[in-house]
Design a protein around this motif. Structure first.
Motif, PDB file in Angstrom:
ATOM      1  N   LEU A  67     -32.016  -1.604  16.608  1.00 30.98           N
ATOM      2  CA  LEU A  67     -30.565  -1.620  16.751  1.00 30.98           C
ATOM      3  C   LEU A  67     -29.990  -2.428  15.591  1.00 30.98           C
ATOM      4  N   PHE A  68     -29.175  -1.781  14.784  1.00 31.03           N
ATOM      5  CA  PHE A  68     -28.489  -2.462  13.691  1.00 31.03           C
ATOM      6  C   PHE A  68     -27.033  -2.594  14.108  1.00 31.03           C
ATOM      7  N   LEU A  69     -26.486  -3.782  14.026  1.00 25.67           N
ATOM      8  CA  LEU A  69     -25.095  -3.966  14.446  1.00 25.67           C
ATOM      9  C   LEU A  69     -24.198  -4.275  13.259  1.00 25.67           C
ATOM     10  N   GLU A  70     -23.014  -3.669  13.273  1.00 27.12           N
ATOM     11  CA  GLU A  70     -22.035  -4.037  12.252  1.00 27.12           C
ATOM     12  C   GLU A  70     -21.515  -5.437  12.573  1.00 27.12           C
ATOM     13  N   ASP A  71     -21.088  -6.140  11.535  1.00 27.33           N
ATOM     14  CA  ASP A  71     -20.651  -7.527  11.658  1.00 27.33           C
ATOM     15  C   ASP A  71     -19.727  -7.799  12.840  1.00 27.33           C
ATOM     16  N   GLU A  72     -18.678  -6.994  12.889  1.00 27.62           N
ATOM     17  CA  GLU A  72     -17.632  -7.187  13.888  1.00 27.62           C
ATOM     18  C   GLU A  72     -18.222  -7.097  15.298  1.00 27.62           C
ATOM     19  N   SER A  73     -19.146  -6.170  15.481  1.00 29.76           N
ATOM     20  CA  SER A  73     -19.743  -5.974  16.797  1.00 29.76           C
ATOM     21  C   SER A  73     -20.748  -7.060  17.126  1.00 29.76           C
ATOM     22  N   LEU A  74     -21.432  -7.535  16.105  1.00 30.83           N
ATOM     23  CA  LEU A  74     -22.351  -8.654  16.291  1.00 30.83           C
ATOM     24  C   LEU A  74     -21.568  -9.870  16.785  1.00 30.83           C
ATOM     25  N   ASN A  75     -20.424 -10.082  16.158  1.00 35.94           N
ATOM     26  CA  ASN A  75     -19.569 -11.194  16.580  1.00 35.94           C
ATOM     27  C   ASN A  75     -19.092 -11.027  18.013  1.00 35.94           C
ATOM     28  N   VAL A 106     -35.496   9.257  15.095  1.00 34.94           N
ATOM     29  CA  VAL A 106     -34.339   9.810  15.800  1.00 34.94           C
ATOM     30  C   VAL A 106     -33.212   8.797  15.623  1.00 34.94           C
ATOM     31  N   PHE A 107     -32.085   9.312  15.181  1.00 30.13           N
ATOM     32  CA  PHE A 107     -31.001   8.440  14.755  1.00 30.13           C
ATOM     33  C   PHE A 107     -29.705   8.690  15.526  1.00 30.13           C
ATOM     34  N   PHE A 108     -29.010   7.608  15.846  1.00 37.04           N
ATOM     35  CA  PHE A 108     -27.703   7.682  16.524  1.00 37.04           C
ATOM     36  C   PHE A 108     -26.752   6.668  15.895  1.00 37.04           C
ATOM     37  N   GLN A 109     -25.480   6.975  15.973  1.00 43.51           N
ATOM     38  CA  GLN A 109     -24.484   5.944  15.678  1.00 43.51           C
ATOM     39  C   GLN A 109     -23.879   5.536  17.006  1.00 43.51           C
ATOM     40  N   THR A 110     -23.553   4.245  17.144  1.00 41.10           N
ATOM     41  CA  THR A 110     -22.830   3.840  18.348  1.00 41.10           C
ATOM     42  C   THR A 110     -21.377   3.603  17.953  1.00 41.10           C
ATOM     43  N   GLN A 111     -20.478   4.058  18.809  1.00 39.20           N
ATOM     44  CA  GLN A 111     -19.054   3.957  18.498  1.00 39.20           C
ATOM     45  C   GLN A 111     -18.291   3.279  19.624  1.00 39.20           C
ATOM     46  N   GLN A 112     -17.038   3.075  19.407  1.00 37.64           N
ATOM     47  CA  GLN A 112     -16.123   2.392  20.339  1.00 37.64           C
ATOM     48  C   GLN A 112     -16.313   0.871  20.285  1.00 37.64           C
ATOM     49  N   ASP A 113     -16.686   0.240  21.419  1.00 33.79           N
ATOM     50  CA  ASP A 113     -16.663  -1.226  21.474  1.00 33.79           C
ATOM     51  C   ASP A 113     -17.782  -1.915  20.686  1.00 33.79           C
ATOM     52  N   VAL A 114     -18.903  -1.249  20.550  1.00 29.21           N
ATOM     53  CA  VAL A 114     -19.974  -1.807  19.719  1.00 29.21           C
ATOM     54  C   VAL A 114     -20.323  -0.793  18.645  1.00 29.21           C
ATOM     55  N   LEU A 168     -22.477   7.176  22.059  1.00 26.73           N
ATOM     56  CA  LEU A 168     -23.537   7.512  21.105  1.00 26.73           C
ATOM     57  C   LEU A 168     -23.216   8.861  20.480  1.00 26.73           C
ATOM     58  N   THR A 169     -23.385   8.981  19.186  1.00 28.45           N
ATOM     59  CA  THR A 169     -23.237  10.298  18.548  1.00 28.45           C
ATOM     60  C   THR A 169     -24.456  11.145  18.920  1.00 28.45           C
ATOM     61  N   PRO A 170     -24.378  12.466  18.768  1.00 22.14           N
ATOM     62  CA  PRO A 170     -25.552  13.293  19.073  1.00 22.14           C
ATOM     63  C   PRO A 170     -26.742  12.875  18.200  1.00 22.14           C
ATOM     64  N   PRO A 171     -27.958  12.962  18.740  1.00 22.48           N
ATOM     65  CA  PRO A 171     -29.129  12.521  17.969  1.00 22.48           C
ATOM     66  C   PRO A 171     -29.399  13.401  16.752  1.00 22.48           C
ATOM     67  N   GLN A 172     -29.922  12.785  15.715  1.00 24.93           N
ATOM     68  CA  GLN A 172     -30.387  13.530  14.540  1.00 24.93           C
ATOM     69  C   GLN A 172     -31.837  13.140  14.319  1.00 24.93           C
ATOM     70  N   MET A 195     -29.957  11.127   4.141  1.00 21.59           N
ATOM     71  CA  MET A 195     -30.979  11.363   5.158  1.00 21.59           C
ATOM     72  C   MET A 195     -30.372  11.813   6.492  1.00 21.59           C
ATOM     73  N   PHE A 196     -29.250  11.207   6.828  1.00 21.31           N
ATOM     74  CA  PHE A 196     -28.580  11.541   8.087  1.00 21.31           C
ATOM     75  C   PHE A 196     -27.108  11.792   7.793  1.00 21.31           C
ATOM     76  N   ASN A 197     -26.455  12.536   8.678  1.00 17.64           N
ATOM     77  CA  ASN A 197     -25.007  12.688   8.544  1.00 17.64           C
ATOM     78  C   ASN A 197     -24.340  11.506   9.222  1.00 17.64           C
ATOM     79  N   LEU A 198     -23.588  10.765   8.457  1.00 18.87           N
ATOM     80  CA  LEU A 198     -22.961   9.566   8.980  1.00 18.87           C
ATOM     81  C   LEU A 198     -21.457   9.695   8.936  1.00 18.87           C
ATOM     82  N   GLU A 199     -20.847   9.166   9.965  1.00 15.16           N
ATOM     83  CA  GLU A 199     -19.403   9.278  10.059  1.00 15.16           C
ATOM     84  C   GLU A 199     -18.839   7.975  10.582  1.00 15.16           C
ATOM     85  N   ARG A 200     -17.700   7.566  10.064  1.00 19.72           N
ATOM     86  CA  ARG A 200     -17.036   6.395  10.629  1.00 19.72           C
ATOM     87  C   ARG A 200     -15.547   6.629  10.528  1.00 19.72           C
ATOM     88  N   GLY A 201     -14.870   6.592  11.680  1.00 22.40           N
ATOM     89  CA  GLY A 201     -13.423   6.816  11.707  1.00 22.40           C
ATOM     90  C   GLY A 201     -13.018   8.148  11.102  1.00 22.40           C
TER      91      GLY A 201
END
Lengths: 199, 162
Positions: free
Chosen positions: A181-189, A68-76, A133-137, B97-103
């Motif tokens: 949890l995988f963090l993008e560089d900027e958010s890790l910082n 089950v996959f999500f993207q996190t957006q905004q501050d992190v 969080l984006t909707p789960p996939q 595998m997944f739909n990914l979106e950024r900005g």
């Protein structure tokens, strides 16, 4: 590992683990309320992983898993992936559905939503920020294939990445699942800044 | 038979007959095989991203990006004695595998990887003899060093010879 402006050392990893601990405690509570069972999420294990080894660090990259996959957006900005054995998806959904016939995929997606939501929620309130969080996939496929797309987005610059992973116990059954949890560089910082590390 | 695992960002070559080069569970990544059928020299790359130009950092791992991996892979094949004109090249992977979106942008890394690998191979004036790319299923890629046979496995399907 060198991110845009910092070197990551063991102390950083330990502190990220602490941060994850708060999130997973929150997630365990939410899940145990839904399942009416004791739920433990282990103390998060934080590691630096070279990209050539990341897929195999979670098991055989060729084995079929449910994610089950999500993207996190905004501050992190980052990605959350919950990985389960197919067998456990059935097991968990049986517990959650309490005798009702419900599609295991919908159950595990909803459980993923709760776990990720409460984990990220705890992180956001601690940082006094906003994380969406984006909707789960959901997907069923080879472990390596489920992970590599996300790794590619994290590793545009670095050849190593920080992985925060947790295992789950429901009732007296250990579910060999991963919360990653995988963090993008900027958010890790940003997270490291939270602890006031010098740059 | 000895399986030689080719992880993300790696390029491996071999001329040991009982070796099998394997990239297990390719999603959006691309597995590239090169085979000199005269001299029985095999190579495999596991490319993660389209271009090293996208990074501001130093591209230490040449095998990670399509545009740096292809020249490096050819050089490694030549080091083992392969002739460029005898190279048989196949590419596999690039699924979404997944739909990914950024900005607001849809991030289809798989598709971009496929295009970048093709461009990099054309730039070397070489041809792709077979490919199995795109879609939304993970693939395992194998190359037999002795025979040059390339096998592709998708879960729930029979392994196919490419």
């Amino acid at each position: 590992m060198e991110t845009n402006n910092k070197k990551i050392n063991q102390m950083h990893l330990d502190l990220l683990g602490e941060l994850g601990n708060i999130g997973s405690g929150n997630a365990a509570t939410a899940l145990s309320q839904i399942l009416n069972k004791t739920v433990y999420l282990d103390v998060p294990h934080v590691e630096l992983c070279n990209i050539s080894e990341v897929a195999s660090s979670f098991g055989d990259p060729e084995f079929r898993k449910t994610a089950v996959f999500f993207q996190t957006q905004q501050d992190v900005k980052g990605y959350v992936l919950l990985v389960f054995e197919d067998e456990d998806v059935k097991k968990i959904s049986k517990i959650a559905a309490g005798g009702l016939e419900i599609d295991p995929d919908s159950v595990i997606t909803e459980i993923g939503n709760i776990v990720a939501g409460s984990y990220i929620g705890a992180l956001a309130s601690m940082l006094e920020g906003k994380i969406d969080l984006t909707p789960p996939q959901i997907a069923h496929d080879m472990l390596g294939a489920l992970i590599d797309n996300i790794v590619s987005l994290i590793c545009v610059v670095a050849d190593e990445l920080v992985i925060i992973k947790t295992k789950m116990t429901i009732g007296n059954e250990t579910i060999p699942s991963f919360f990653i949890l995988f963090l993008e560089d900027e958010s890790l910082n940003k997270l490291l800044d939270y602890f006031n590390f010098e740059k | 038979m000895t399986n030689i695992n080719v992880g993300m960002g790696e390029i491996k070559t071999s001329k040991t007959p009982n070796n099998i080069l394997i990239a297990p569970g390719l999603g959006s990544c691309i597995g590239i095989t090169m085979y000199d059928k005269i001299k029985k020299i095999a190579g495999m790359a596991h490319v993660v991203l389209p271009s090293a130009k996208e990074t501001t950092g130093k591209a230490a791992l040449l095998g990670k990006y399509a545009d740096t991996a292809i020249p490096e892979m050819i050089a490694k094949m030549k080091d083992l004695g392969a002739q460029t004109k005898d190279l048989e090249i196949k590419i596999v992977g690039g699924a979404q595998m997944f739909n990914l979106e950024r900005g607001g942008n849809i991030l289809n890394i798989g598709m971009r990887n496929i295009l970048a690998v093709k461009t990099a191979i054309e730039k070397e004036k070489l041809k792709i003899s077979a490919s199995d790319t795109g879609g939304n299923k993970g693939r395992t890629l194998k190359l037999n060093v002795e025979t040059g046979t390339v096998l592709v496995k998708i879960l729930g399907q029979k392994e196919i010879k490419l």
